[in-house]
Design a protein around this motif. Structure first.
Motif, PDB file in Angstrom:
ATOM      1  N   MET A   1       0.844  -1.193   0.000  1.00 24.86           N
ATOM      2  CA  MET A   1       0.000   0.000   0.000  1.00 24.86           C
ATOM      3  C   MET A   1       0.881   1.245   0.000  1.00 24.86           C
ATOM      4  N   ASP A   2       0.464   2.267  -0.730  1.00 23.35           N
ATOM      5  CA  ASP A   2       1.224   3.504  -0.820  1.00 23.35           C
ATOM      6  C   ASP A   2       0.779   4.464   0.281  1.00 23.35           C
ATOM      7  N   ASN A  41      -3.817   9.559   6.984  1.00 23.18           N
ATOM      8  CA  ASN A  41      -3.808   8.306   6.233  1.00 23.18           C
ATOM      9  C   ASN A  41      -2.411   7.705   6.081  1.00 23.18           C
ATOM     10  N   ARG A  42      -1.366   8.498   6.324  1.00 24.95           N
ATOM     11  CA  ARG A  42       0.012   7.997   6.227  1.00 24.95           C
ATOM     12  C   ARG A  42       0.543   7.531   7.583  1.00 24.95           C
ATOM     13  N   GLY A  43      -0.250   7.748   8.606  1.00 25.65           N
ATOM     14  CA  GLY A  43       0.225   7.429   9.948  1.00 25.65           C
ATOM     15  C   GLY A  43       1.027   8.558  10.556  1.00 25.65           C
ATOM     16  N   LEU A  82       5.797   5.924  15.133  1.00 30.67           N
ATOM     17  CA  LEU A  82       6.195   5.656  13.739  1.00 30.67           C
ATOM     18  C   LEU A  82       5.028   5.857  12.779  1.00 30.67           C
ATOM     19  N   THR A  83       5.351   6.278  11.589  1.00 29.29           N
ATOM     20  CA  THR A  83       4.363   6.367  10.517  1.00 29.29           C
ATOM     21  C   THR A  83       4.096   4.957   9.985  1.00 29.29           C
ATOM     22  N   HIS A  84       3.181   4.863   9.026  1.00 25.98           N
ATOM     23  CA  HIS A  84       2.924   3.555   8.418  1.00 25.98           C
ATOM     24  C   HIS A  84       4.146   3.021   7.681  1.00 25.98           C
ATOM     25  N   GLU A  85       5.078   3.906   7.298  1.00 25.01           N
ATOM     26  CA  GLU A  85       6.313   3.488   6.627  1.00 25.01           C
ATOM     27  C   GLU A  85       7.418   3.188   7.635  1.00 25.01           C
ATOM     28  N   GLY A  86       7.078   3.280   8.939  1.00 20.18           N
ATOM     29  CA  GLY A  86       8.070   2.997   9.972  1.00 20.18           C
ATOM     30  C   GLY A  86       9.010   4.150  10.223  1.00 20.18           C
ATOM     31  N   GLU A  87       8.606   5.371   9.839  1.00 16.27           N
ATOM     32  CA  GLU A  87       9.485   6.533   9.981  1.00 16.27           C
ATOM     33  C   GLU A  87       9.196   7.234  11.315  1.00 16.27           C
ATOM     34  N   SER A  88      10.238   7.516  12.065  1.00 17.09           N
ATOM     35  CA  SER A  88      10.104   8.280  13.303  1.00 17.09           C
ATOM     36  C   SER A  88      10.290   9.757  12.990  1.00 17.09           C
TER      37      SER A  88
END
Length: 562
Positions: A1-2, A41-43, A82-88
């Motif tokens: 998912m993007d 929506n991106r977290g 973290l975001t959905h992409e695992g970014e802090s």
């Protein structure tokens, strides 16, 4: 998912205020009790927005609000959300080079080694972006420098070298493992050599990196730099101990010189020629760089190698590459055109012809290759081949060796159907016509070819078996002889045969020796047999060269010559 695209209707009011840069509005919303941790929506929450924007004031307000509302543990969890992409938040700030934001987040106990979903981390992101100050700060705070990131298992040092961030490389070489390997066992030095990052390469070598490190496929930094044509890196590697004679392949002893020749890097090739052991030129089990240069149509490299003394014959690589000589490889590229530049260079350099090589020159109605050979090689006189040491040079040009002439005649006699094409060329180049007075030639040649050949000899002195063949063909009406053949040759013909015998067919046909004789100039053409009309080639539908060569191998019969 993007998760990269942000939908505006999912962003919280606090995050929207942070994004707009309105600190007053952020404070007002926080005082009202609006959540600082609502996700879009991106977290992303408001802290991620502030970190990405580098807004330290908003960061302080958000951290203070969360700290006032709960425990220190909750504040730390918020900092490391973290975001959905695992970014802090720390990752996003480091990625964009926001030094103050990173410093603030680290003070708030951000995990500086937190990995994203794609295995990146704040330090790796800062390295990738070339943010020197952020890298320096994270390293000083104890960030893990030797961790592997991305699917290829690169370290931060690999990435810094790849991007050519030399200032960052200077920081990392003091704390990193210089010999860290990725999943292909490639070190940072190898990366520098591969991508031509000369300054990074110099820093690594000065820091003590292994100049002869080897990847999983045995490739060295010198090999990859030679392959990519990075001449400055090649020079520096050689000047600092790189070994040009280390075999870099599991399949055959490939050296850096092969890589340079294969990809046409003449400047690199020239440097490597000077330092590479010449055993690779003709040594058993080795492969001459001529092979790879020819295979990849690098004629400039072929020319350079030959000029620098590499043998045009090299070694037989039948077992290694399925090729017996560089010339056979070059000729195999002629199926769709005349002949390549590499063939020209090899022939001019004196490459030896085998029976298989002669097929390309004689098993065709095209004469350009045979003309090329005869331009650079002299056909020896039969008497010169009787001794053990035939002439190697005549009039400054190489002479065909005994075996070369044997193979030439053997192929010619097996390809009488093309004799109208090759016979005039060979006789004009000084081939002794008696060498072709073979039963097979007299049995198979068409009338024009046979008449042309007989005009170069004293037909009245042919042996009884040959005369029997001619008589039988005449009776079968498969040969229409010239009217002169029914009588004794005229005196003028006998005289020019004698002149030819005394001068030698090579001197008579290929030099101006005839002009030095005390005879009228109108006789020069007659003495050189120019009055004899050449036979015409009459094949209506020539078959492709590759088919003729295959047919030759199928129908070949060895014929004893000389």
């Amino acid at each position: 998912m993007d998760f990269t695209e942000c939908y505006g209707d999912t962003v919280s009011s606090v995050a929207a205020a942070v994004r707009s840069g309105s600190r007053k509005r952020v404070r007002r919303l926080l005082r009202r009790g609006c959540s600082a941790d609502c996700r879009d929506n991106r977290g992303w929450n408001a802290l991620h927005e502030a970190a990405a924007a580098g807004s330290t004031k908003c960061l302080r307000d958000l951290l203070a609000a969360v700290g006032a509302a709960g425990s220190s543990r909750g504040c730390r969890a918020y900092v490391n959300s973290l975001t959905h992409e695992g970014e802090s938040a720390c990752y996003l700030a480091a990625q964009r080079g926001h030094l103050s934001a990173v410093r603030l987040l680290v003070t708030a106990h951000a995990n500086i080694d937190q990995l994203t979903n794609d295995l990146s981390c704040p330090l790796y992101a800062a390295v990738d972006g070339g943010h020197k100050e952020v890298v320096q700060m994270l390293v000083s705070k104890g960030a893990e420098v030797n961790g592997t990131h991305t699917a290829s298992c690169w370290t931060c040092l690999h990435q810094a070298v790849y991007k050519g961030h030399s200032d960052i490389v200077r920081i990392l070489v003091t704390v990193s493992n210089l010999e860290a390997l990725d999943d292909h066992r490639i070190s940072p030095l190898f990366v520098a050599a591969q991508y031509g990052q000369q300054e990074c390469l110099e820093i690594l070598l000065q820091a003590g990196a292994n100049v002869n490190t080897r990847a999983a496929d045995l490739a060295t930094p010198l090999l990859i730099a030679s392959q990519e044509g990075h001449h400055a890196c090649v020079d520096y590697l050689l000047d600092h101990g790189a070994d040009p004679n280390t075999a870099c392949s599991h399949d055959w002893p490939q050296l850096p010189i092969h890589a340079a020749a294969e990809f046409g890097h003449t400047r690199v090739l020239r440097r490597l020629i000077a330092v590479t052991d010449r055993l690779c030129d003709c040594g058993d089990g080795m492969v001459s760089p001529l092979y790879v240069a020819i295979h990849n149509h690098q004629s400039k490299c072929v020319e350079l190698l030959l000029t620098e003394g590499y043998s045009p014959d090299a070694q037989d690589c039948t077992e290694t590459l399925g090729l017996h000589s560089p010339l056979s490889l070059a000729l195999s590229h002629t199926s769709t055109k005349t002949y390549s530049e590499s063939v020209k260079l090899l022939v001019a350099a004196g490459a030896s012809f085998t029976e298989e090589d002669w097929i390309y020159a004689l098993t065709t109605d095209k004469t350009d290759l045979l003309q090329l050979v005869l331009e650079h090689r002299w056909i020896p006189r039969p008497e010169a081949l009787i001794g053990d040491c035939p002439l190697s040079q005549f009039h400054g040009k190489p002479v065909l060796k005994r075996q070369e002439l044997r193979d030439l005649l053997c192929v010619a006699l097996n390809q009488v159907c093309f004799a109208a094409c090759w016979l005039p060329l060979l006789l004009r180049a000084g081939l002794e016509p008696s060498l072709l007075l073979h039963p097979h030639m007299l049995e198979q040649a068409d009338s024009e070819v046979l008449n042309y050949l007989l005009e170069f000899v004293n037909w009245s002195t042919l042996s009884v078996p040959l005369k029997h063949i001619l008589n039988q063909r005449r009776a079968e009406k498969s040969w229409e002889p010239c009217s002169d053949f029914d009588s004794v040759p005229c005196l003028s013909h006998i005289c020019r045969l004698q002149v030819r015998a005394l001068l030698g067919p090579d001197l008579l046909m290929r030099t101006n020796a005839i002009q030095q004789l005390p005879v009228p100039s109108p006789l020069h053409g007659f003495l050189q047999f120019r009055d004899i009309p050449e036979p015409s080639y009459s094949q209506l539908q020539p078959t492709p060269l590759s088919n003729r060569i295959e047919g030759y191998h199928i129908s070949h019969q060895h014929r004893h010559i000389l």
